[in-house]
Write a protein that holds these residues in place. Structure first.
Motif, PDB file in Angstrom:
ATOM      1  N   GLU A 165      -4.749 -26.936  22.742  1.00 48.76           N
ATOM      2  CA  GLU A 165      -3.225 -26.067  22.553  1.00 48.76           C
ATOM      3  C   GLU A 165      -2.954 -24.967  21.722  1.00 48.76           C
ATOM      4  O   GLU A 165      -3.875 -25.184  21.005  1.00 48.76           O
ATOM      5  CB  GLU A 165      -2.130 -26.931  22.889  1.00 48.76           C
ATOM      6  CG  GLU A 165      -1.752 -28.145  23.738  1.00 48.76           C
ATOM      7  CD  GLU A 165      -1.998 -27.711  25.404  1.00 48.76           C
ATOM      8  OE1 GLU A 165      -1.481 -26.724  25.308  1.00 48.76           O
ATOM      9  OE2 GLU A 165      -1.797 -27.979  25.580  1.00 48.76           O
ATOM     10  N   THR A 167      -1.673 -23.228  19.774  1.00 50.38           N
ATOM     11  CA  THR A 167      -0.967 -23.686  18.589  1.00 50.38           C
ATOM     12  C   THR A 167      -0.991 -21.804  16.934  1.00 50.38           C
ATOM     13  O   THR A 167       0.363 -22.384  16.446  1.00 50.38           O
ATOM     14  CB  THR A 167      -1.169 -24.958  17.464  1.00 50.38           C
ATOM     15  OG1 THR A 167      -3.060 -24.352  17.198  1.00 50.38           O
ATOM     16  CG2 THR A 167      -1.464 -26.311  18.540  1.00 50.38           C
ATOM     17  N   THR A 175      -1.746 -22.169  11.620  1.00 49.94           N
ATOM     18  CA  THR A 175      -1.090 -23.385  12.005  1.00 49.94           C
ATOM     19  C   THR A 175      -2.170 -24.680  13.185  1.00 49.94           C
ATOM     20  O   THR A 175      -2.972 -24.471  14.016  1.00 49.94           O
ATOM     21  CB  THR A 175      -0.503 -22.994  13.034  1.00 49.94           C
ATOM     22  OG1 THR A 175       0.642 -22.178  12.489  1.00 49.94           O
ATOM     23  CG2 THR A 175       0.772 -24.305  13.534  1.00 49.94           C
ATOM     24  N   LYS A 177      -0.744 -28.682  14.107  1.00 51.86           N
ATOM     25  CA  LYS A 177       0.391 -28.731  14.573  1.00 51.86           C
ATOM     26  C   LYS A 177      -0.438 -30.756  14.224  1.00 51.86           C
ATOM     27  O   LYS A 177      -1.381 -30.677  14.979  1.00 51.86           O
ATOM     28  CB  LYS A 177       0.278 -29.614  15.557  1.00 51.86           C
ATOM     29  CG  LYS A 177       1.541 -27.519  16.079  1.00 51.86           C
ATOM     30  CD  LYS A 177       1.832 -27.525  17.486  1.00 51.86           C
ATOM     31  CE  LYS A 177       2.736 -26.776  17.080  1.00 51.86           C
ATOM     32  NZ  LYS A 177       3.620 -26.100  16.395  1.00 51.86           N
ATOM     33  N   ARG A 180       4.512 -33.795  16.532  1.00 50.43           N
ATOM     34  CA  ARG A 180       5.632 -33.073  17.834  1.00 50.43           C
ATOM     35  C   ARG A 180       6.678 -34.037  17.535  1.00 50.43           C
ATOM     36  O   ARG A 180       7.336 -34.968  17.707  1.00 50.43           O
ATOM     37  CB  ARG A 180       4.735 -33.479  19.064  1.00 50.43           C
ATOM     38  CG  ARG A 180       3.768 -32.108  19.574  1.00 50.43           C
ATOM     39  CD  ARG A 180       4.005 -30.522  19.490  1.00 50.43           C
ATOM     40  NE  ARG A 180       3.227 -29.825  20.122  1.00 50.43           N
ATOM     41  CZ  ARG A 180       3.146 -28.902  20.362  1.00 50.43           C
ATOM     42  NH1 ARG A 180       4.129 -28.791  20.090  1.00 50.43           N
ATOM     43  NH2 ARG A 180       1.830 -28.407  21.175  1.00 50.43           N
ATOM     44  N   SER A 328       3.032 -32.286  23.839  1.00 50.25           N
ATOM     45  CA  SER A 328       1.917 -32.032  24.407  1.00 50.25           C
ATOM     46  C   SER A 328       1.491 -33.315  24.491  1.00 50.25           C
ATOM     47  O   SER A 328       2.219 -34.401  24.639  1.00 50.25           O
ATOM     48  CB  SER A 328       0.832 -31.021  23.486  1.00 50.25           C
ATOM     49  OG  SER A 328       0.413 -32.210  22.256  1.00 50.25           O
ATOM     50  N   GLU A 341      -3.774 -30.577  16.568  1.00 48.66           N
ATOM     51  CA  GLU A 341      -3.804 -29.542  17.861  1.00 48.66           C
ATOM     52  C   GLU A 341      -4.105 -28.122  16.917  1.00 48.66           C
ATOM     53  O   GLU A 341      -3.462 -28.025  15.972  1.00 48.66           O
ATOM     54  CB  GLU A 341      -1.944 -29.186  18.482  1.00 48.66           C
ATOM     55  CG  GLU A 341      -2.084 -30.304  18.942  1.00 48.66           C
ATOM     56  CD  GLU A 341      -0.873 -30.684  20.141  1.00 48.66           C
ATOM     57  OE1 GLU A 341      -0.550 -29.254  20.522  1.00 48.66           O
ATOM     58  OE2 GLU A 341       0.235 -31.290  19.629  1.00 48.66           O
TER      59      GLU A 341
END
Length: 377
Positions: A165, A167, A175, A177, A180, A328, A341
């Motif tokens: 994704e 990110t 970044t 991830k 979440r 996600s 991610e």
């Protein structure tokens, strides 16, 4: 193979597929055509109306999986785009089209980085796989979750997974991830007793009861955040009273809530909290809850450090570990293996004239090659 494989041709081929959820329109065929010559065994998995692809090269561990989606959101008014949203036009160094940013460009970058890695490491250790779904932007019922079940049943559970994704926030790689927040929706109906507004003592106003419920729910924060997560939030997203008369107390009032919650909560405990507040202020009520996903966290460790090293080697950027944003498909993968991610800058995802810088896609291919090198040591 060349020293550096360009991801742009595959990105263009994918964008030219009108794969608006749940349609595929040839996107997975394009993926298979790119992966089979690299030695991947490709398995198409169709669940109801959703097409998915699992591709794997190698049988040993460690097993690194890349997860992504070829489905896209609708383009909206196509005439308002500068070019057709599925034309994949390159202009002034930008690749335009629905999915250029989220996330056909990222998938193409991974395949390009993968190609370069295999060119240099034809007898690589471990295994590489791709889980590509056509159901990420939709209900997310017959996509990644179903493929993961199939993978587990057939001996393909990975040791680690990178979700591609977009990110990055300002520059590529800034970044990663590692988790979440959870997300849940609640639909609340409060019942009262209809009556004339001049005689409220003969009625029971459900709007008053509902407003007391909402005040109780919103006046006190759910928490102050945790080590890796920002504070949980409860938002009232709608209030509805079907009453066109100004002198009638209605019989029902409804509210809609969305809660984004960190690792201090789970959906069951939050549902119980909502029920307790409703019982106090509006005993005659109904509530329906839908959970999109629980919160999750991949604790920093060898896998996350490998991703960090890959980004620093490729870009010179030291990435921040983050858990912000929406949900996600990583929320499904976390039940099987460590997941994080890492992807491009998400500046135009879901927007009109969605685009991605060509130079960034090429740089992302280099990041993904470094990720493979670091994870399959």
């Amino acid at each position: 193979m060349t020293d550096t494989t360009d991801p742009v041709p595959l990105a263009q081929a994918l964008i030219r597929c009108r794969s608006v959820t749940p349609a595929d329109d040839g996107a997975l065929d394009a993926m298979e055509a790119a992966l089979r010559p690299l030695g991947f065994t490709c398995t198409r998995l169709r669940f109801n109306e959703v097409d998915n692809l699992f591709a794997r090269r190698g049988t040993e561990g460690p097993h690194l999986c890349y997860a992504g989606h070829t489905d896209v959101v609708p383009p909206g008014d196509e005439a308002a785009w500068a070019d057709s949203p599925f034309a994949a036009v390159i202009r002034s160094g930008m690749l335009y089209g629905r999915g250029a940013c989220d996330m056909k460009g990222g998938i193409a970058a991974f395949v390009a980085g993968l190609t370069d890695y295999l060119d240099a490491n034809p007898s690589h250790p471990g295994s590489l796989s791709l889980l590509i779904t056509g159901d990420e932007e939709g209900p997310s019922v017959d996509g990644t979750r179903r493929v993961l079940e199939w993978m587990a049943q057939n001996g393909h559970t990975p040791d680690m997974c990178v979700v591609g994704e977009p990110t990055s926030k300002a520059v590529l790689g800034d970044t990663i991830k590692i988790g979440r927040r959870g997300s849940m929706n609640a639909w609340i109906t409060v019942r009262g007793k209809q009556g004339h507004s001049a005689y409220p003592q003969l009625a029971d106003n459900p709007v008053h009861r509902l407003t007391r419920v909402l005040h109780a729910l919103t006046s006190t924060p759910l928490d102050q955040g945790s080590e890796w997560f920002e504070a949980s939030t409860l938002q009232v997203t709608g209030i509805q009273v079907d009453n066109s008369a100004t002198n009638v107390i209605p019989a029902e009032a409804r509210a809609f809530l969305n809660i984004r919650f960190n690792d201090k909560h789970n959906s069951a405990a939050l549902t119980a909290h909502l029920e307790a507040v409703l019982a106090e202020h509006a005993p005659d009520h109904e509530m329906r809850v839908q959970v999109s996903g629980e919160s999750f966290l991949t604790e920093p460790g060898p896998f996350v450090e490998a991703l960090r090293r890959a980004v620093e080697r490729s870009t010179g950027v030291t990435p921040k570990l983050d858990t912000g944003g929406g949900t996600s498909d990583a929320r499904f993968i976390t039940h099987y293996c460590p997941v994080a991610e890492l992807g491009a800058v998400g500046a135009t995802l879901h927007q009109r004239d969605e685009c991605a810088p060509v130079a960034e896609l090429r740089a992302l291919a280099g990041v993904y090659r470094a990720v493979i090198e670091e994870c399959l040591r």
